[in-house]
Design an enzyme around this catalytic site. Structure first.
Site, short mmCIF file in Angstrom:
data_model
loop_
_atom_site.label_atom_id
_atom_site.label_comp_id
_atom_site.label_asym_id
_atom_site.label_seq_id
_atom_site.Cartn_x
_atom_site.Cartn_y
_atom_site.Cartn_z
N ASP A 40 43.14 13.96 -61.14
CA ASP A 40 42.35 13.34 -62.17
C ASP A 40 40.97 14.02 -61.60
OD1 ASP A 40 41.58 11.38 -60.64
OD2 ASP A 40 41.11 10.49 -62.38
N HIS A 276 36.95 6.61 -52.37
CA HIS A 276 38.09 6.90 -52.51
C HIS A 276 38.99 7.63 -51.89
CE1 HIS A 276 36.21 3.08 -54.97
NE2 HIS A 276 35.18 4.39 -55.82
O1 RIB Z 1 38.48 3.78 -58.87
C1 RIB Z 1 38.44 4.93 -57.62
C2 RIB Z 1 39.38 6.51 -58.98
O2 RIB Z 1 38.97 6.30 -60.20
C3 RIB Z 1 39.00 7.31 -58.17
O3 RIB Z 1 40.79 8.42 -57.79
C4 RIB Z 1 38.22 7.88 -59.13
O4 RIB Z 1 38.41 9.27 -59.07
C5 RIB Z 1 38.21 7.45 -60.21
O5 RIB Z 1 39.91 8.37 -60.45
CA CA Z 2 40.60 10.31 -58.55
#
Ligand code: RIB
Ligand code: CA
Length: 349
Positions: A40, A276
């Site tokens: 995303d 992340h």
């Molecule tokens: O909580 C972090 C996640 O949420 C990551 O994948 C960030 O890109 C959002 O999609």
């Molecule tokens: Ca993400």
């Protein structure tokens, strides 16, 4: 407090991911892994994309776009633009889900996502538009077709909502047995969520799909906030990229600075921005970076526990847990290698 007691109780059953009960994780040191990314495309997704292109262990065969940090169509265009900038016009981008399962109304980006990733998802920086368009094939069909083609050599890393992965599992009943591993960035077992106390953003967007995925029998590795919030980047790191004097070095430094600034406001206690999505990609091909707790997991779908990722009380002693939950990570090893790989990539573009 409950979470802490639970964690202390289970901490002795941790195993390295490379040696856990999940027999599907077969990483051959001399062979590249076929990988599909489900993005995303916000800022840490953009960093994950760069990591996947830079790590010599990964053969990125395609990207499936999802709604989440941005709309699905914005995720397609961000991904195409980033791939073009990084001189990887050969990587196809597919359309995935544009909203959560069963949702009738069009998806609207959450204010928190806009705050963290900017209105355009990549920190409101401008990069050259791509002359390319999304592939005609549906993204979920591409996942299924690739699983049939590559079998256990294929790993799918989903770092947005779990809608596409769940759809693949439901559409092709044998998908879960064919694919090598499904690595997800999402959830929080032993720390608070980042949307609210219980829920992490990717799971919060579509907990029904995440719950169905967890309980489907597919091999799932959960790279959640428990580990991703330990792997951090600061402006000292992004300066290295800006100082390269290249287009991609500047673009990535600018967008990551935007992300770091948002973290300084929203989670100043971390002291940097969380990697992340890149960590999920790295764990997929370097399972020795983490220790996991194999666990029977579920996702809350009621108003009281919407998006909570938690062990199933009645199944603590059952064999064959459904999720390998990452609970510890070799921080320096990952961050140093992440910096080396991306710096080299940005040097060339
Ligand atoms: O909580 C972090 C996640 O949420 C990551 O994948 C960030 O890109 C959002 O999609
Ligand atoms: Ca993400």
């Amino acid at each position: 407090m409950k979470k802490l007691i639970y964690f202390i109780g289970i901490v002795f059953s941790l195993v390295p991911l490379a040696a856990c009960a999940n027999d599907n994780v077969q990483i051959n040191e001399n062979q590249k892994v076929k990988m599909i990314l489900d993005l995303d495309t916000g800022i840490d997704d953009a960093l994950a994309l760069a990591y996947a292109l830079a790590d010599p262990k990964i053969d990125l065969i395609g990207v499936v776009a999802s709604y989440g940090n941005v709309t699905m169509e914005e995720s397609v265009s961000n991904t195409l633009e980033l791939l073009d900038m990084l001189d990887r016009k050969d990587v196809p981008v597919f359309r995935g889900a544009d909203r959560a399962i069963g949702e009738n109304t069009p998806f609207e980006v959450m204010p928190i996502s806009r705050f963290i990733h900017g209105d355009n998802g990549i920190g409101d920086i401008q990069i050259a538009a791509s002359p390319r368009v999304a592939d005609k094939q549906d993204g979920v069909d591409f996942m299924i077709e690739s699983a049939k083609k590559y079998g256990k050599d294929l790993i799918i890393v989903a770092v947005g909502p779990m809608t596409n992965l769940n759809e693949a599992v439901q559409r092709e009943p044998n998908f879960k047995n064919m694919v090598g591993n499904l690595v997800i960035m999402g959830g929080a077992l032993i720390v608070d969520g980042n949307v609210n106390n219980l829920a992490e953003a990717n799971i919060f967007q579509d907990p029904v799909s995440a719950n169905e995925l967890f309980r489907s029998g597919a091999p799932v590795t959960m790279v959640g906030l428990d580990v991703t919030q330990r792997t951090l980047l600061t402006k000292k790191d992004t300066k290295v990229w800006r100082d390269l004097g290249t287009t991609s070095g500047k673009a990535y430094a600018d967008m990551t600075d935007y992300y770091i600034d948002a973290y300084l406001v929203n989670a100043p206690e971390l002291g940097g921005c969380a990697l992340h999505d890149p960590l999920a990609v790295a764990v997929a091909v370097h399972p020795d970076l983490v220790k996991v707790l194999p666990l029977h997991m579920r996702v809350g779908t009621s108003d009281e526990d919407w998006g909570r990722t938690i062990g199933i009380n009645g199944k603590m002693n059952d064999p064959d847990p459904n999720v390998s939950v990452c609970v510890d990570v070799e921080v320096d090893k990952f961050v140093n290698s992440f910096m080396d790989l991306l710096t080299n990539l940005f040097k060339a573009n």
